[in-house]
Every structure is written in C-alpha cells, then in structure tokens.
Design a protein around this motif. Structure first.
Motif, PDB file in Angstrom:
ATOM      1  N   ALA A 134      62.159  50.881  62.509  1.00  0.00           N
ATOM      2  CA  ALA A 134      61.287  49.795  62.984  1.00  0.00           C
ATOM      3  C   ALA A 134      60.221  49.634  62.340  1.00  0.00           C
ATOM      4  CB  ALA A 134      61.241  49.736  64.595  1.00  0.00           C
ATOM      5  N   ASP A 135      59.211  50.657  61.907  1.00  0.00           N
ATOM      6  CA  ASP A 135      58.278  50.857  61.294  1.00  0.00           C
ATOM      7  C   ASP A 135      58.335  50.885  59.747  1.00  0.00           C
ATOM      8  OD1 ASP A 135      56.866  51.029  63.615  1.00  0.00           O
ATOM      9  OD2 ASP A 135      56.980  53.114  63.634  1.00  0.00           O
ATOM     10  N   ASN A 136      59.507  50.502  58.930  1.00  0.00           N
ATOM     11  CA  ASN A 136      59.782  50.278  57.890  1.00  0.00           C
ATOM     12  C   ASN A 136      59.731  51.671  56.939  1.00  0.00           C
ATOM     13  OD1 ASN A 136      58.083  47.467  58.423  1.00  0.00           O
ATOM     14  ND2 ASN A 136      59.852  47.160  56.968  1.00  0.00           N
ATOM     15  N   PHE A 137      60.055  52.671  57.829  1.00  0.00           N
ATOM     16  CA  PHE A 137      60.370  54.043  57.202  1.00  0.00           C
ATOM     17  C   PHE A 137      61.416  54.151  56.878  1.00  0.00           C
ATOM     18  CE2 PHE A 137      56.380  54.791  60.054  1.00  0.00           C
ATOM     19  CZ  PHE A 137      55.552  55.280  58.896  1.00  0.00           C
ATOM     20  N   PRO A 138      61.550  55.057  55.590  1.00  0.00           N
ATOM     21  CA  PRO A 138      63.213  55.228  55.142  1.00  0.00           C
ATOM     22  C   PRO A 138      63.684  56.142  55.981  1.00  0.00           C
ATOM     23  CG  PRO A 138      61.750  55.734  53.616  1.00  0.00           C
ATOM     24  CD  PRO A 138      60.728  55.283  54.520  1.00  0.00           C
ATOM     25  N   ALA A 139      65.138  56.106  56.558  1.00  0.00           N
ATOM     26  CA  ALA A 139      65.761  57.083  57.383  1.00  0.00           C
ATOM     27  C   ALA A 139      67.008  57.483  56.600  1.00  0.00           C
ATOM     28  CB  ALA A 139      66.020  56.689  58.526  1.00  0.00           C
ATOM     29  N   PHE A 140      67.164  58.772  56.616  1.00  0.00           N
ATOM     30  CA  PHE A 140      68.343  59.420  55.745  1.00  0.00           C
ATOM     31  C   PHE A 140      69.521  59.910  56.788  1.00  0.00           C
ATOM     32  CE2 PHE A 140      65.185  59.302  52.807  1.00  0.00           C
ATOM     33  CZ  PHE A 140      65.744  58.621  51.621  1.00  0.00           C
ATOM     34  N   GLU A 141      70.615  59.570  56.768  1.00  0.00           N
ATOM     35  CA  GLU A 141      71.721  60.458  57.580  1.00  0.00           C
ATOM     36  C   GLU A 141      72.627  60.960  56.662  1.00  0.00           C
ATOM     37  OE1 GLU A 141      75.356  59.134  60.597  1.00  0.00           O
ATOM     38  OE2 GLU A 141      73.772  57.664  60.181  1.00  0.00           O
ATOM     39  N   LEU A 142      72.826  62.270  56.603  1.00  0.00           N
ATOM     40  CA  LEU A 142      74.053  63.010  55.814  1.00  0.00           C
ATOM     41  C   LEU A 142      75.312  62.444  56.162  1.00  0.00           C
ATOM     42  CD1 LEU A 142      74.502  64.956  53.466  1.00  0.00           C
ATOM     43  CD2 LEU A 142      74.118  66.548  55.114  1.00  0.00           C
ATOM     44  N   VAL A 143      76.164  62.079  55.355  1.00  0.00           N
ATOM     45  CA  VAL A 143      77.348  61.537  55.483  1.00  0.00           C
ATOM     46  C   VAL A 143      78.413  62.807  55.096  1.00  0.00           C
ATOM     47  CG1 VAL A 143      79.120  60.077  55.053  1.00  0.00           C
ATOM     48  CG2 VAL A 143      76.857  59.345  55.174  1.00  0.00           C
ATOM     49  N   ALA A 144      78.087  63.345  53.763  1.00  0.00           N
ATOM     50  CA  ALA A 144      78.926  64.412  53.191  1.00  0.00           C
ATOM     51  C   ALA A 144      78.193  65.140  52.138  1.00  0.00           C
ATOM     52  CB  ALA A 144      80.221  63.606  52.593  1.00  0.00           C
ATOM     53  N   SER A 145      78.715  66.464  51.974  1.00  0.00           N
ATOM     54  CA  SER A 145      78.008  67.417  51.012  1.00  0.00           C
ATOM     55  C   SER A 145      79.119  68.373  50.554  1.00  0.00           C
ATOM     56  CB  SER A 145      76.909  68.080  51.700  1.00  0.00           C
ATOM     57  OG  SER A 145      76.404  69.147  50.557  1.00  0.00           O
ATOM     58  N   ASN A 146      79.403  68.291  49.160  1.00  0.00           N
ATOM     59  CA  ASN A 146      80.450  68.922  48.658  1.00  0.00           C
ATOM     60  C   ASN A 146      79.849  69.782  47.584  1.00  0.00           C
ATOM     61  OD1 ASN A 146      82.589  67.655  49.959  1.00  0.00           O
ATOM     62  ND2 ASN A 146      82.114  65.978  48.848  1.00  0.00           N
ATOM     63  N   ARG A 147      80.035  71.179  47.503  1.00  0.00           N
ATOM     64  CA  ARG A 147      79.616  71.896  46.668  1.00  0.00           C
ATOM     65  C   ARG A 147      80.816  72.631  45.572  1.00  0.00           C
ATOM     66  NH1 ARG A 147      74.713  74.665  47.973  1.00  0.00           N
ATOM     67  NH2 ARG A 147      73.892  73.705  49.671  1.00  0.00           N
ATOM     68  N   TRP A 148      80.775  72.772  44.231  1.00  0.00           N
ATOM     69  CA  TRP A 148      81.582  73.097  43.456  1.00  0.00           C
ATOM     70  C   TRP A 148      80.940  74.024  42.764  1.00  0.00           C
ATOM     71  CZ3 TRP A 148      81.723  73.189  38.067  1.00  0.00           C
ATOM     72  CH2 TRP A 148      82.916  73.544  37.526  1.00  0.00           C
ATOM     73  N   ARG A 149      81.539  75.257  42.382  1.00  0.00           N
ATOM     74  CA  ARG A 149      81.262  76.568  41.281  1.00  0.00           C
ATOM     75  C   ARG A 149      82.185  76.676  40.107  1.00  0.00           C
ATOM     76  NH1 ARG A 149      76.108  78.670  41.945  1.00  0.00           N
ATOM     77  NH2 ARG A 149      75.703  78.892  44.187  1.00  0.00           N
TER      78      ARG A 149
END
Length: 162
Positions: A146-161
């Motif tokens: 509401a205050d025009n701040f960016p908000a992040f919500e993690l949906v997925a995270s994948n790692r590969w080696r």
C-alpha cells in the motif's frame, strides 16, 4: 493490452543493478539486487500490480566460452521478447569467481512458463552442463504494498550442480 505492456516495459527500463550483483551474485537477497524502490516510487505501482520474476544465479564452467554463453543468452532473450509478456531481461557480467546473476521480469507467470517451453529455452537447458558448474533458479511474485514498496514472495527455487 499492448499499451499496458509497453508502459510496464518502460517502467522497468530504470531498473539498475546494485554493486552486490557483481560482488556476491550467488547470495545477495533479491531486494538488494536492483533499485526496485526507485522504480516503484517513480511509477507509483498500486497494490494490484503483480509481476513474475525469474533470477538465474550461475557459476560458469572453467571450460565454457563466454562467446558461446552470450550467443545462447542472446537467442533465449530474443525468443522471450517475441513470445509476449517479457518486461525486462537483464544479464550480468561474471565476477572473478565466474559467478553471475541474470533476471527476467514478466507480466505474468503464464508468459514466463510459455517462454520456457520454446526451443531456445529448452536448448539452453540441455546445454547447462557445458556452460555451468552450478546454477540456482529462483522464481518470485513481485507486488506492491500500500506504501508503494516492492514485496517479494518466493515461488520456487531449484539448484543444479555438475
């Protein structure tokens, strides 16, 4: 619809990487990667603004040729632009440890998913073991408070080696 897409593409043109993106691209939190706050304040995004962000954190292989990676990246970017819904594609420069961060911002998750199924994206995924020692792919919802701040919500995270 095209006018809205163009407006949003222009809004994210002001996004600039922070120094953390080069110095520590594998672990810098997403909210510190770019000047998100400046963009959100300038454009006055409201609480109904919602975007899909994909972050790609890589360690390039010692044997990978930068020219090859850049060519693959350019092909993926071109295809993503023509698929629709891409607001911004940003690719960083590897640091001395061969670490790099790239990102794409999408109008919707559906647009990002659609692009990920196209030829250049699937070919790039098949070649990952040639180009990278490891990577982390993170997906986020980016919205405005509401205050025009960016908000992040993690949906997925994948790692590969390799």
């Amino acid at each position: 619809m095209k006018e809205r897409l163009k407006y949003l593409q222009n809004a994210f043109e002001d996004l600039q990487a922070s120094s953390h993106v080069l110095s520590d691209p594998l672990s810098v939190p997403i909210f510190q990667c770019f000047n998100w706050m400046d963009v959100f304040e300038k454009k006055g995004f409201t609480t109904d603004a919602k975007f899909y962000v994909v972050i790609f954190r890589t360690v390039r292989s010692k044997d990978a040729e930068n020219a090859t990676i850049q060519k693959v990246d350019a092909t993926v970017q071109k295809e993503a632009k023509t698929s629709g819904g891409l607001l911004l594609y940003w690719s960083g420069t590897p640091n001395s440890r061969r670490e790099c961060l790239s990102t794409s911002i999408w109008e919707s998750r559906e647009a990002a998913d659609k692009a990920s199924q196209l030829n250049a994206h699937t070919d790039a995924a098949k070649r990952a073991s040639e180009m990278y020692d490891s990577y982390i792919r993170e997906e986020y919802w980016l919205s405005s408070t509401a205050d025009n701040f960016p908000a992040f919500e993690l949906v997925a995270s994948n790692r590969w080696r390799a």
